[in-house]
Design a protein around this motif. Structure first.
Motif, mmCIF file in Angstrom:
data_model
loop_
_atom_site.group_PDB
_atom_site.id
_atom_site.type_symbol
_atom_site.label_atom_id
_atom_site.label_comp_id
_atom_site.label_asym_id
_atom_site.label_seq_id
_atom_site.Cartn_x
_atom_site.Cartn_y
_atom_site.Cartn_z
ATOM 1 N N LYS A 58 29.910 39.361 33.221
ATOM 2 C CA LYS A 58 30.426 40.634 33.727
ATOM 3 C C LYS A 58 31.942 40.498 33.894
ATOM 4 C CE LYS A 58 26.103 41.743 36.125
ATOM 5 N NZ LYS A 58 25.455 42.128 37.402
ATOM 6 N N ASN A 59 32.606 40.300 32.750
ATOM 7 C CA ASN A 59 34.030 39.972 32.770
ATOM 8 C C ASN A 59 34.896 41.108 33.282
ATOM 9 O OD1 ASN A 59 33.919 37.278 31.855
ATOM 10 N ND2 ASN A 59 33.657 37.963 29.741
ATOM 11 N N LYS A 60 34.499 42.343 33.031
ATOM 12 C CA LYS A 60 35.288 43.476 33.491
ATOM 13 C C LYS A 60 35.328 43.529 35.019
ATOM 14 C CE LYS A 60 35.786 48.482 32.938
ATOM 15 N NZ LYS A 60 35.241 49.709 32.305
ATOM 16 N N GLU A 61 34.161 43.342 35.637
ATOM 17 C CA GLU A 61 34.102 43.344 37.096
ATOM 18 C C GLU A 61 34.826 42.123 37.670
ATOM 19 O OE1 GLU A 61 30.082 44.138 38.677
ATOM 20 O OE2 GLU A 61 29.569 44.719 36.623
ATOM 21 N N ALA A 62 34.651 40.973 37.015
ATOM 22 C CA ALA A 62 35.324 39.755 37.481
ATOM 23 C C ALA A 62 36.841 39.916 37.417
ATOM 24 C CB ALA A 62 34.887 38.561 36.630
ATOM 25 N N LEU A 63 37.335 40.501 36.305
ATOM 26 C CA LEU A 63 38.772 40.696 36.146
ATOM 27 C C LEU A 63 39.321 41.652 37.210
ATOM 28 C CD1 LEU A 63 41.296 40.106 34.471
ATOM 29 C CD2 LEU A 63 40.700 42.073 33.021
ATOM 30 N N SER A 64 38.537 42.664 37.537
ATOM 31 C CA SER A 64 38.967 43.621 38.560
ATOM 32 C C SER A 64 39.178 42.943 39.907
ATOM 33 C CB SER A 64 37.927 44.741 38.685
ATOM 34 O OG SER A 64 38.263 45.619 39.730
ATOM 35 N N ILE A 65 38.248 42.070 40.284
ATOM 36 C CA ILE A 65 38.356 41.377 41.568
ATOM 37 C C ILE A 65 39.463 40.323 41.525
ATOM 38 C CG2 ILE A 65 37.126 39.887 43.213
ATOM 39 C CD1 ILE A 65 34.528 41.311 42.227
ATOM 40 N N LEU A 66 39.559 39.587 40.418
ATOM 41 C CA LEU A 66 40.626 38.591 40.281
ATOM 42 C C LEU A 66 42.008 39.251 40.312
ATOM 43 C CD1 LEU A 66 39.064 36.296 37.535
ATOM 44 C CD2 LEU A 66 39.593 35.630 39.894
ATOM 45 N N SER A 67 42.106 40.470 39.799
ATOM 46 C CA SER A 67 43.381 41.191 39.842
ATOM 47 C C SER A 67 43.774 41.522 41.273
ATOM 48 C CB SER A 67 43.283 42.484 39.019
ATOM 49 O OG SER A 67 43.069 42.205 37.654
#
Length: 450
Positions: free
Chosen positions: A206-215
């Motif tokens: 779930k890279n999109k969700e992971a990237l959102s949180i990491l951002s």
């Protein structure tokens, strides 16, 4: 493009996860104020007193063993919610239990919640935290534990003071257990306000969700680099199972995690935390004074946890462990000698406070810091479960045997035995525990593999 992260989301997630630590401390330490009254109410022997105090730890073993695998499947956040629900059920059940058998069942249920929180809270924090301040943030979990311990010491003392000794024996201890429902419900509510672990999301593609949180944590540009690093680590790391215990990629980290977890307990901390009022009573003070002295123990535990939080990312994990364990050895030697020489006055209280202070700045928080850092991303949940399973096994052994050791060997030799364990722990930390400060989880993983 946003370049810097939002520290608010980090600290909010850390503080919410640390409420799991508060419940952990609250539920484990509640027994210290109740066990004396329960012993009289149920006419318990030394062995049965140990069983009543330690039965929750069977649940801890179950929770510790399976929570990591469960969190790898459904997520860190959902399993933390299960932990809070188990705490709530246990609080009500132990307060209303009609007999000792039912009481034990509900304590085991609560123990499952403790076992889950002991793994998932520090794991969640370590996976959310930036490398530069990760040690400090994971140490806040221990701050949650000692805050929970101090709060329940005050609650126990307040409830014990409402009526007389007879009322405490018949009813007071039930109110002490039932009070845990309040922080349990607060924890459940707060968990709805924080995100899932980005590393778990990346593992589930779930890279999109992971990237959102990491951002939110790192800023957008650094988040892309961080996500790529995480995915590379996941690609190169085999899933963990018991058949991989001999794999050199896991063997060293797992051995360090298990032994550090065991040493954090067999040096006697839960003997003091569970039985502090009974220890103080053995020096000749009354039950009221013993409960007050126990509050002082909780306060010192809280104060010196701040030492760990302040210096863990400056001095490093290993240095703090060495300093703290050395202090524990000295204080345990003094406690044993004071009991052996039958010294009166406040020497035992002062030595116990020194021991608690030393533990609170070292083995207390740093065990959870180190075992949340040293395992590969994909193996972290299950491997932490294995290490924490052995931690709770050691807690069970210490809390079950302490009344028996006190009754057979006596206080002096019991505390000298814990001192000997602390000496071995010091040698182990000096020789085997790696320094992990300032490195990303992926960098630590690479170093241990090499």
């Amino acid at each position: 493009m946003q370049q810097t992260g939002n520290s608010n989301i980090i600290y909010k997630a850390v503080l919410v996860a640390s409420v799991g630590g508060l419940l952990f401390g609250y539920d484990t330490a509640v027994i210290s104020g109740t066990i004396g009254f329960m012993r009289t109410y149920y006419h318990l022997s030394d062995a049965m007193t140990g069983w009543a105090a330690s039965c929750a730890l069977l649940g801890c073993l179950i929770g510790a063993m399976y929570s990591g695998m469960l969190s790898d499947k459904i997520g860190r956040k959902k399993v933390l919610m299960i932990s809070a629900l188990l705490f709530a059920i246990s609080s009500v059940g132990t307060a209303l239990a009609p007999d000792l058998c039912i009481f034990v069942v509900f304590r085991i249920v609560g123990g499952m919640g403790i076992g889950i929180a002991s793994i998932l809270s520090p794991m969640y924090i370590s996976e959310m935290a930036p490398a530069a301040i990760r040690g400090r943030l994971v140490s806040i979990f221990q701050l949650g534990i000692v805050t929970g311990i101090l709060v329940i010491y005050f609650v126990n003392a307040y409830i014990a003071g409402i009526y007389n000794e007879s009322w405490n024996i018949s009813h007071g201890w039930r109110w002490m257990f039932g009070s845990g429902i309040i922080p349990s419900l607060v924890f459940i509510a707060l968990l709805f306000t924080v995100p899932e672990s980005p590393r778990w999301l990346a593992e589930k593609k779930k890279n999109k969700e992971a990237l959102s949180i990491l951002s939110l944590i790192h800023g957008e540009e650094k988040a892309v680099v961080e996500l790529d690093y995480i995915n590379q680590s996941l690609k190169d790391t085999l899933p963990f199972s018991f058949s991989h215990l001999k794999d050199s990629k896991l063997k060293k980290a797992l051995a360090i995690g298990i032994l550090l977890a065991v040493f954090s307990q067999i040096t006697g901390i839960n003997a003091v935390m569970y039985y502090a009022p009974e220890i103080f009573k053995s020096t000749g003070v009354g039950s009221g004074s013993a409960l007050c002295q126990t509050i002082i123990v909780g306060a010192i535990n809280l104060i010196f946890t701040f030492v760990a939080i302040k210096y863990v990312d400056y001095w490093g994990r290993k240095s703090l462990l060495i300093y703290g364990i050395t202090g524990m050895i000295i204080c345990l030697g003094i406690i044993g000698t004071a009991f052996f020489m039958q010294v009166q006055g406040n020497l035992i209280l002062i030595a116990i406070l020194g021991y608690i202070a030393s533990f609170a700045m070292s083995l207390g928080p740093l065990t959870f810091v180190v075992i949340s850092e040293i395992f590969p991303n994909r193996a972290r949940g299950t491997a932490m479960s294995v290490a924490t399973f052995f931690l709770w096994l050691a807690v069970f052994a210490v809390s079950q045997t302490f009344p028996v050791l006190m009754g057979t060997l006596g206080a002096a030799y019991t505390f000298w035995l814990y001192m000997a364990a602390a000496v071995i722990a010091l040698i182990f930390v000096w020789k085997k525990v790696p320094e992990t400060k300032g490195r990303t989880l992926e960098e630590i993983e690479e170093d241990l593999i090499r």
